[in-house]
Design a protein around this motif. Structure first.
Motif, PDB file in Angstrom:
ATOM      1  N   THR A  24      13.462 -68.551  10.678  1.00 40.59           N
ATOM      2  CA  THR A  24      12.938 -68.188   9.363  1.00 40.59           C
ATOM      3  C   THR A  24      11.479 -67.780   9.479  1.00 40.59           C
ATOM      4  O   THR A  24      10.792 -68.126  10.438  1.00 40.59           O
ATOM      5  CB  THR A  24      13.053 -69.375   8.387  1.00 40.59           C
ATOM      6  N   SER A  25      11.014 -67.070   8.485  1.00 39.43           N
ATOM      7  CA  SER A  25       9.626 -66.642   8.444  1.00 39.43           C
ATOM      8  C   SER A  25       8.695 -67.829   8.250  1.00 39.43           C
ATOM      9  O   SER A  25       9.000 -68.766   7.519  1.00 39.43           O
ATOM     10  CB  SER A  25       9.418 -65.648   7.297  1.00 39.43           C
ATOM     11  N   SER A  26       7.560 -67.761   8.915  1.00 38.69           N
ATOM     12  CA  SER A  26       6.498 -68.743   8.697  1.00 38.69           C
ATOM     13  C   SER A  26       5.202 -67.989   8.392  1.00 38.69           C
ATOM     14  O   SER A  26       4.115 -68.381   8.784  1.00 38.69           O
ATOM     15  CB  SER A  26       6.341 -69.664   9.916  1.00 38.69           C
ATOM     16  N   ALA A  27       5.352 -66.868   7.672  1.00 33.29           N
ATOM     17  CA  ALA A  27       4.244 -65.956   7.409  1.00 33.29           C
ATOM     18  C   ALA A  27       3.238 -66.470   6.382  1.00 33.29           C
ATOM     19  O   ALA A  27       2.136 -65.952   6.300  1.00 33.29           O
ATOM     20  CB  ALA A  27       4.778 -64.596   6.962  1.00 33.29           C
ATOM     21  N   THR A  28       3.611 -67.475   5.595  1.00 30.82           N
ATOM     22  CA  THR A  28       2.662 -68.058   4.645  1.00 30.82           C
ATOM     23  C   THR A  28       2.488 -69.531   4.996  1.00 30.82           C
ATOM     24  O   THR A  28       3.308 -70.111   5.720  1.00 30.82           O
ATOM     25  CB  THR A  28       3.164 -67.954   3.192  1.00 30.82           C
ATOM     26  N   VAL A  29       1.450 -70.131   4.466  1.00 36.68           N
ATOM     27  CA  VAL A  29       1.215 -71.545   4.726  1.00 36.68           C
ATOM     28  C   VAL A  29       2.415 -72.379   4.278  1.00 36.68           C
ATOM     29  O   VAL A  29       2.897 -73.244   5.008  1.00 36.68           O
ATOM     30  CB  VAL A  29      -0.092 -72.016   4.040  1.00 36.68           C
ATOM     31  N   ALA A  30       2.934 -72.101   3.093  1.00 37.91           N
ATOM     32  CA  ALA A  30       4.072 -72.876   2.569  1.00 37.91           C
ATOM     33  C   ALA A  30       5.311 -72.714   3.454  1.00 37.91           C
ATOM     34  O   ALA A  30       5.982 -73.695   3.779  1.00 37.91           O
ATOM     35  CB  ALA A  30       4.381 -72.463   1.137  1.00 37.91           C
ATOM     36  N   LEU A  31       5.602 -71.480   3.849  1.00 42.59           N
ATOM     37  CA  LEU A  31       6.771 -71.240   4.712  1.00 42.59           C
ATOM     38  C   LEU A  31       6.591 -71.885   6.080  1.00 42.59           C
ATOM     39  O   LEU A  31       7.527 -72.464   6.642  1.00 42.59           O
ATOM     40  CB  LEU A  31       7.022 -69.743   4.877  1.00 42.59           C
ATOM     41  N   ALA A  32       5.385 -71.799   6.629  1.00 51.44           N
ATOM     42  CA  ALA A  32       5.117 -72.395   7.944  1.00 51.44           C
ATOM     43  C   ALA A  32       5.250 -73.912   7.885  1.00 51.44           C
ATOM     44  O   ALA A  32       5.829 -74.526   8.791  1.00 51.44           O
ATOM     45  CB  ALA A  32       3.728 -71.993   8.428  1.00 51.44           C
ATOM     46  N   ALA A  33       4.729 -74.517   6.833  1.00 51.59           N
ATOM     47  CA  ALA A  33       4.829 -75.972   6.692  1.00 51.59           C
ATOM     48  C   ALA A  33       6.284 -76.410   6.624  1.00 51.59           C
ATOM     49  O   ALA A  33       6.688 -77.380   7.275  1.00 51.59           O
ATOM     50  CB  ALA A  33       4.060 -76.429   5.446  1.00 51.59           C
ATOM     51  N   GLU A  34       7.088 -75.667   5.859  1.00 49.52           N
ATOM     52  CA  GLU A  34       8.510 -75.991   5.749  1.00 49.52           C
ATOM     53  C   GLU A  34       9.221 -75.800   7.091  1.00 49.52           C
ATOM     54  O   GLU A  34       9.995 -76.647   7.525  1.00 49.52           O
ATOM     55  CB  GLU A  34       9.154 -75.104   4.684  1.00 49.52           C
ATOM     56  N   ALA A  35       8.937 -74.697   7.765  1.00 46.59           N
ATOM     57  CA  ALA A  35       9.602 -74.390   9.040  1.00 46.59           C
ATOM     58  C   ALA A  35       9.277 -75.406  10.130  1.00 46.59           C
ATOM     59  O   ALA A  35      10.105 -75.683  10.994  1.00 46.59           O
ATOM     60  CB  ALA A  35       9.220 -72.986   9.508  1.00 46.59           C
ATOM     61  N   HIS A  36       8.061 -75.980  10.079  1.00 40.19           N
ATOM     62  CA  HIS A  36       7.627 -76.881  11.149  1.00 40.19           C
ATOM     63  C   HIS A  36       7.554 -78.338  10.735  1.00 40.19           C
ATOM     64  O   HIS A  36       7.127 -79.188  11.522  1.00 40.19           O
ATOM     65  CB  HIS A  36       6.287 -76.397  11.721  1.00 40.19           C
ATOM     66  N   GLY A  37       7.981 -78.635   9.503  1.00 45.68           N
ATOM     67  CA  GLY A  37       8.067 -80.018   9.054  1.00 45.68           C
ATOM     68  C   GLY A  37       6.728 -80.735   8.956  1.00 45.68           C
ATOM     69  O   GLY A  37       6.644 -81.916   9.293  1.00 45.68           O
ATOM     70  N   VAL A  38       5.708 -80.013   8.517  1.00 49.81           N
ATOM     71  CA  VAL A  38       4.389 -80.620   8.339  1.00 49.81           C
ATOM     72  C   VAL A  38       3.898 -80.318   6.925  1.00 49.81           C
ATOM     73  O   VAL A  38       4.456 -79.466   6.238  1.00 49.81           O
ATOM     74  CB  VAL A  38       3.362 -80.102   9.368  1.00 49.81           C
ATOM     75  N   GLU A  39       2.850 -80.986   6.500  1.00 50.32           N
ATOM     76  CA  GLU A  39       2.276 -80.672   5.192  1.00 50.32           C
ATOM     77  C   GLU A  39       1.476 -79.382   5.297  1.00 50.32           C
ATOM     78  O   GLU A  39       0.995 -79.032   6.387  1.00 50.32           O
ATOM     79  CB  GLU A  39       1.442 -81.835   4.673  1.00 50.32           C
ATOM     80  N   PRO A  40       1.355 -78.640   4.216  1.00 46.61           N
ATOM     81  CA  PRO A  40       0.650 -77.360   4.260  1.00 46.61           C
ATOM     82  C   PRO A  40      -0.761 -77.439   4.851  1.00 46.61           C
ATOM     83  O   PRO A  40      -1.182 -76.533   5.569  1.00 46.61           O
ATOM     84  CB  PRO A  40       0.617 -76.915   2.792  1.00 46.61           C
TER      85      PRO A  40
END
Length: 164
Positions: A24-40
């Protein structure tokens, strides 16, 4: 090419660090946080900006915002964001994958003190679906970054905001 330059950077400078590619895309802070299981806030976003006549990269925590006054005091000029094409040309990375690793053009890199809230952060890795997990101090050392304090101070959330 960008993802490859980041992989080459780590192969040469830190072979123990793996580039993580997600479906999945991790192009935004929110997407990256979701993709990597961390807080924004633990996402280390890289901002490419012009201050006066020079272009710099600033790496800051994902929820931080640049404070124009602090930036002007630190760099002597008001920051101006570059457009998408300029960012890609100077860094070699697409917006959403911009990072301080494997750059197309040598740029001065700064790490904002906001990052020090975490031992480990997750910056992008040259593509909109790639990142690395890296210690904050190690990242700064690997990219020869200078520390700066140019982001707005964190604002404590109200109880109502924290409950959302």
């Amino acid at each position: 090419m960008s993802l490859q330059s980041v992989k080459a950077f780590f192969a040469e400078n830190a072979p123990d660090i793996d580039v993580i590619e997600t479906q999945t895309s991790s192009a935004t802070v929110a997407l990256a946080a979701e993709a990597h299981g961390v807080e924004p806030a633990q996402i280390a976003k890289t901002i490419c900006m012009r201050v006066g006549e020079r272009v710099v990269l600033v790496v800051a925590r994902g929820d931080a915002r640049i404070d124009n006054r602090k930036c002007r005091d630190a760099f002597g000029a008001k920051p101006r964001m570059l457009d998408v094409e300029q960012v890609a040309e100077l860094t070699g990375h697409p917006v959403g994958g911009v990072c301080p690793f494997g750059l197309a053009t040598p740029l001065k890199i700064y790490c904002d003190v906001s990052l020090r809230a975490y031992d480990e952060v997750v910056p992008a890795a040259g593509a909109t679906n790639a990142a690395v997990r890296i210690g904050v101090e190690r990242m700064a050392t690997l990219v020869s970054a200078e520390w700066c304090d140019i982001c707005q101070d964190a604002v404590a959330k109200t109880d109502a905001e924290a409950a959302e």
